[in-house]
Motif scaffolding. Structure first.
Motif, PDB file in Angstrom:
ATOM      1  N   SER A   3     -44.271 -43.742  18.689  1.00 33.98           N
ATOM      2  CA  SER A   3     -43.600 -42.504  19.073  1.00 33.98           C
ATOM      3  C   SER A   3     -44.460 -41.732  20.060  1.00 33.98           C
ATOM      4  N   LEU A   4     -43.793 -40.987  20.928  1.00 35.35           N
ATOM      5  CA  LEU A   4     -44.440 -40.116  21.901  1.00 35.35           C
ATOM      6  C   LEU A   4     -44.082 -38.686  21.560  1.00 35.35           C
ATOM      7  N   ARG A   5     -45.015 -37.783  21.801  1.00 34.95           N
ATOM      8  CA  ARG A   5     -44.752 -36.362  21.585  1.00 34.95           C
ATOM      9  C   ARG A   5     -45.126 -35.629  22.861  1.00 34.95           C
ATOM     10  N   ILE A   6     -44.197 -34.880  23.410  1.00 30.82           N
ATOM     11  CA  ILE A   6     -44.428 -34.074  24.601  1.00 30.82           C
ATOM     12  C   ILE A   6     -44.296 -32.628  24.173  1.00 30.82           C
ATOM     13  N   MET A   7     -45.343 -31.838  24.434  1.00 31.50           N
ATOM     14  CA  MET A   7     -45.348 -30.442  24.001  1.00 31.50           C
ATOM     15  C   MET A   7     -45.691 -29.544  25.182  1.00 31.50           C
ATOM     16  N   ASP A   8     -45.097 -28.360  25.206  1.00 31.79           N
ATOM     17  CA  ASP A   8     -45.444 -27.363  26.210  1.00 31.79           C
ATOM     18  C   ASP A   8     -45.017 -25.998  25.693  1.00 31.79           C
ATOM     19  N   SER A   9     -45.735 -24.977  26.111  1.00 34.77           N
ATOM     20  CA  SER A   9     -45.369 -23.623  25.696  1.00 34.77           C
ATOM     21  C   SER A   9     -44.110 -23.152  26.419  1.00 34.77           C
ATOM     22  N   ASP A  10     -43.758 -23.806  27.537  1.00 36.23           N
ATOM     23  CA  ASP A  10     -42.528 -23.517  28.252  1.00 36.23           C
ATOM     24  C   ASP A  10     -41.498 -24.582  27.864  1.00 36.23           C
ATOM     25  N   PRO A  11     -40.459 -24.204  27.103  1.00 31.92           N
ATOM     26  CA  PRO A  11     -39.492 -25.212  26.653  1.00 31.92           C
ATOM     27  C   PRO A  11     -38.789 -25.927  27.800  1.00 31.92           C
ATOM     28  N   GLY A  12     -38.534 -25.240  28.898  1.00 31.72           N
ATOM     29  CA  GLY A  12     -37.885 -25.872  30.044  1.00 31.72           C
ATOM     30  C   GLY A  12     -38.764 -26.946  30.662  1.00 31.72           C
TER      31      GLY A  12
END
Length: 97
Positions: A3-12
C-alpha cells in the motif's frame, strides 16, 4: 498487496498528487492498482490517500524481502552534514592552561 500513503496538509494537493501517481501506476505493466481511498486528516485539515498496489511477478521472480524507498522532498531544507571531529588537544582536564 502493498500500500501507498500520500499525505499533505493541503487536501487539494494530496488529491492531485494521488491522481498523478494513480495515472502512472495504471500505465505500468508491472503493477495492478487496487483500492484507492481518501481519508481526511483531522489534525491539520489535510488529507491522506491510500492506494493498494499489487506487484505482478513473473514465475522466475525472486523473493528478496521488503524494499524501502526514500524520497527527498524539495520543499524541506536538507540536513546539514555532520560536524567533523575536533583535532586532539594537548590540554587535559583540570590543567587550566
Amino acid at each position: 498487496m502493498s500500500s501507498l500513503r500520500i499525505m499533505d496538509s493541503d487536501p487539494g494537493k494530496a488529491q492531485r498528487t494521488a491522481e498523478a501517481v494513480q495515472r502512472a501506476l495504471e500505465t505500468s505493466p508491472e503493477v495492478v492498482l487496487g483500492n484507492v481511498s481518501v481519508v481526511p486528516n483531522h489534525r491539520d485539515g489535510g488529507a491522506r490517500v491510500f492506494m493498494e498496489v499489487l506487484l505482478l511477478e513473473t514465475p522466475a521472480a525472486r523473493e528478496d524481502g521488503d524494499q524501502e524507498v526514500t524520497v527527498e522532498r524539495a520543499d524541506r531544507p536538507r540536513r546539514s552534514p555532520a560536524r567533523r571531529e575536533l583535532p586532539g588537544g594537548r590540554r587535559t582536564l583540570g590543567s587550566g592552561k
